[in-house]
Enzyme design. Structure first.
Site, mmCIF file in Angstrom:
data_model
loop_
_atom_site.group_PDB
_atom_site.id
_atom_site.type_symbol
_atom_site.label_atom_id
_atom_site.label_comp_id
_atom_site.label_asym_id
_atom_site.label_seq_id
_atom_site.Cartn_x
_atom_site.Cartn_y
_atom_site.Cartn_z
ATOM 1 N N CYS A 112 51.247 61.522 40.740
ATOM 2 C CA CYS A 112 50.118 60.709 40.225
ATOM 3 C C CYS A 112 49.231 62.008 41.172
ATOM 4 O O CYS A 112 48.096 62.133 40.526
ATOM 5 C CB CYS A 112 49.567 59.522 41.110
ATOM 6 S SG CYS A 112 50.320 57.927 40.795
ATOM 7 N N HIS A 252 42.474 58.733 41.789
ATOM 8 C CA HIS A 252 43.322 58.305 40.817
ATOM 9 C C HIS A 252 42.995 57.028 40.189
ATOM 10 O O HIS A 252 42.701 56.335 41.366
ATOM 11 C CB HIS A 252 44.423 58.608 41.791
ATOM 12 C CG HIS A 252 45.576 58.177 40.908
ATOM 13 N ND1 HIS A 252 46.265 58.137 39.790
ATOM 14 C CD2 HIS A 252 46.432 56.975 41.801
ATOM 15 C CE1 HIS A 252 47.528 57.726 39.280
ATOM 16 N NE2 HIS A 252 47.224 57.321 40.645
ATOM 17 N N ASN A 282 46.935 52.703 34.853
ATOM 18 C CA ASN A 282 47.586 54.601 35.390
ATOM 19 C C ASN A 282 48.296 55.045 34.842
ATOM 20 O O ASN A 282 49.747 54.595 34.491
ATOM 21 C CB ASN A 282 48.117 53.575 37.027
ATOM 22 C CG ASN A 282 49.168 54.885 37.744
ATOM 23 O OD1 ASN A 282 48.672 55.194 37.513
ATOM 24 N ND2 ASN A 282 49.324 54.224 39.206
HETATM 25 N N1 COA Z 1 51.629 38.391 36.606
HETATM 26 C C1 COA Z 1 51.874 37.514 37.971
HETATM 27 N N2 COA Z 1 52.340 37.784 39.215
HETATM 28 C C2 COA Z 1 52.452 38.997 39.738
HETATM 29 C C3 COA Z 1 52.578 39.731 38.987
HETATM 30 C C4 COA Z 1 51.946 40.117 37.485
HETATM 31 N N3 COA Z 1 51.755 40.893 36.730
HETATM 32 N N4 COA Z 1 52.916 40.433 39.830
HETATM 33 C C5 COA Z 1 53.330 40.315 41.070
HETATM 34 N N5 COA Z 1 52.808 38.545 40.853
HETATM 35 C C6 COA Z 1 52.959 38.479 41.625
HETATM 36 C C7 COA Z 1 53.900 38.728 42.554
HETATM 37 O O1 COA Z 1 55.320 38.264 42.406
HETATM 38 C C8 COA Z 1 53.719 38.080 43.889
HETATM 39 O O2 COA Z 1 54.303 36.082 44.035
HETATM 40 P P1 COA Z 1 54.582 35.540 44.794
HETATM 41 O O3 COA Z 1 53.674 35.251 45.912
HETATM 42 O O4 COA Z 1 55.011 34.085 44.828
HETATM 43 O O5 COA Z 1 56.080 36.280 45.453
HETATM 44 C C9 COA Z 1 52.041 37.523 44.009
HETATM 45 O O6 COA Z 1 52.315 37.947 42.407
HETATM 46 C C10 COA Z 1 51.749 39.020 44.276
HETATM 47 O O7 COA Z 1 51.929 40.160 44.948
HETATM 48 P P2 COA Z 1 51.498 40.945 45.208
HETATM 49 O O8 COA Z 1 52.845 42.838 45.167
HETATM 50 O O9 COA Z 1 51.586 40.690 46.909
HETATM 51 O O10 COA Z 1 50.246 41.265 44.549
HETATM 52 P P3 COA Z 1 49.099 42.557 45.485
HETATM 53 O O11 COA Z 1 47.595 41.909 45.367
HETATM 54 O O12 COA Z 1 49.527 43.637 45.999
HETATM 55 O O13 COA Z 1 48.569 43.732 44.082
HETATM 56 C C11 COA Z 1 49.886 45.209 42.663
HETATM 57 C C12 COA Z 1 49.862 43.815 43.324
HETATM 58 C C13 COA Z 1 51.010 46.303 42.027
HETATM 59 C C14 COA Z 1 48.522 45.534 41.848
HETATM 60 C C15 COA Z 1 49.312 45.994 44.156
HETATM 61 O O14 COA Z 1 49.703 46.293 45.004
HETATM 62 C C16 COA Z 1 48.885 47.636 43.788
HETATM 63 O O15 COA Z 1 47.813 48.157 43.325
HETATM 64 N N6 COA Z 1 49.566 48.749 44.672
HETATM 65 C C17 COA Z 1 49.380 50.001 44.934
HETATM 66 C C18 COA Z 1 49.738 50.270 43.170
HETATM 67 C C19 COA Z 1 49.123 51.866 43.723
HETATM 68 O O16 COA Z 1 48.193 52.683 44.563
HETATM 69 N N7 COA Z 1 49.835 53.070 43.397
HETATM 70 C C20 COA Z 1 49.617 54.370 43.938
HETATM 71 C C21 COA Z 1 50.321 55.132 43.351
HETATM 72 S S1 COA Z 1 50.730 55.432 41.366
#
Ligand code: COA
Length: 325
Positions: A112, A252, A282
């Protein structure tokens, strides 16, 4: 002499995939995706389109914007993690189709942060006597390495390309500073495990879905926010400016919560931060140049403005670039 961006371009594939569409594919909801990421829709390329096809379209728009002919290009860098194939480079494929000759041509993989790394690399080349005009493209077809059964990642990604033409010109405008950094110990948090020399493609790697992007989102988020904040500060330190001097911050686009957290920690108003994650999601290396081109064409960038680009991604790699427009 300044190393200036004299033209920008971008291309988004026609097909729009909305959160509602995704509800039919995996167990998710529009509400979850919007509240956790800020994404409403993303573009998806056709089966026939590869990274070079998107990159060419973005490049043609950038060349037209810059009023630069392909004959003038003496450096082409293509940032991508979704090359058409391992080799030859996507840059060479684009070179042939655009008709660029007698230039240094290569791909650059910094995930990225690829566009920031590429801008910095182009800046170094252009400081040499022999190089005068560079074309930098970031192009991604992430949909081709997306696991459409994994709701943790498939809702986050999109396809697209962005490009910039750089020239050496008299005056104080241009790239003022670049800051680059990386930490490979976090490689396992965001990667595509198979297909390389560690795990060449076999029936088992395909069966085990190892040719898809894998991400531990939570950990990536936790490391990404402070490193992007630090990158913005280090970029400004590199040219003796302060956050108040920044006219537009182009981060980003991985998650709106990340973007808002960065803005808050830097005490910069969100009005001065470019956001298009709702429409583009993204697109890895392409997010920053797509956003830069959109900001440019929307008239949000004026001559003399201070623009700062910042990105963070797999590797982990991260960095920033401060530009006087
Ligand atoms: N729809 C519904 N639920 C979902 C889901 C979706 N698409 N994706 C994940 N979940 C669930 C998970 O399974 C988890 O459930 P659980 O608590 O029962 O296990 C819950 O939602 C929370 O997941 P979590 O990973 O803690 O969510 P989050 O608030 O961290 O958000 C991202 C997830 C991926 C959106 C976030 O972590 C993110 O944006 N990460 C960074 C990405 C990034 O910076 N990339 C940069 C380089 S490319």
């Amino acid at each position: 002499m300044g190393i200036r961006i004299v033209g920008t371009g971008s291309y988004l594939p026609e097909k729009v995939l909305t959160n509602k569409d995704l509800e039919k594919i995996v167990d998710t909801s529009d509400e979850w995706i919007v509240s956790r990421t800020g994404i409403r829709e993303r573009r998806i390329c056709s089966d026939k389109q590869a990274a070079s096809d998107l990159g060419i379209k973005a490049a043609q728009r950038a060349l037209e914007d810059a009023n630069v002919k392909v004959e003038d290009i003496d450096l082409l860098i293509v940032a991508t993690i979704t090359p058409d194939m391992f080799f030859p480079s996507t840059a060479c494929i684009i070179q042939t189709k655009l008709g660029i000759k007698g230039a240094a041509i290569f791909d650059l993989n910094a995930a990225c942060a690829g566009f920031i790394y590429s801008l910095s690399t182009a800046q170094q080349f252009l400081q040499m006597e022999t190089y005068k005009t560079a074309l930098v493209i970031a192009t991604e077809t992430l949909s081709k390495i997306t696991d459409w059964e994994d709701r943790n990642t498939c809702v986050l990604l999109g396809d697209g390309a962005g490009a910039a033409v750089l020239k050496k010109e008299k005056g104080d405008s241009g790239i003022l500073s670049c800051y680059l950094d990386a930490d490979g110990q976090y490689g396992d948090l965001l990667n595509m495990p198979a297909g390389g020399s560690r795990l060449p493609a076999t029936v088992d790697t395909v069966k085990n879905r190892l040719h898809y992007l894998k991400m531990k989102g939570n950990e990536t988020f936790r490391i990404g926010v402070p490193e992007m904040v630090n990158s913005v500060k280090r970029g400004l330190e590199g040219c003796g400016l302060k956050i108040e001097d920044v006219t537009l911050l182009i981060p980003h686009q991985a998650n709106i919560r990340i973007i808002k957290a960065i803005a808050k920690r830097l005490s910069i108003s969100i009005d001065k931060v470019f956001v298009n994650i709702d429409k583009c999601a993204n697109t890895s290396a392409a997010t920053v140049p797509i956003a830069l081109d959109q900001a440019n064409r929307q008239g949000r960038i004026k001559q003399g403005d201070i623009i700062e680009l910042v990105a963070f991604g797999a590797g982990f790699t991260w960095g920033s670039c401060v530009i006087k427009w």
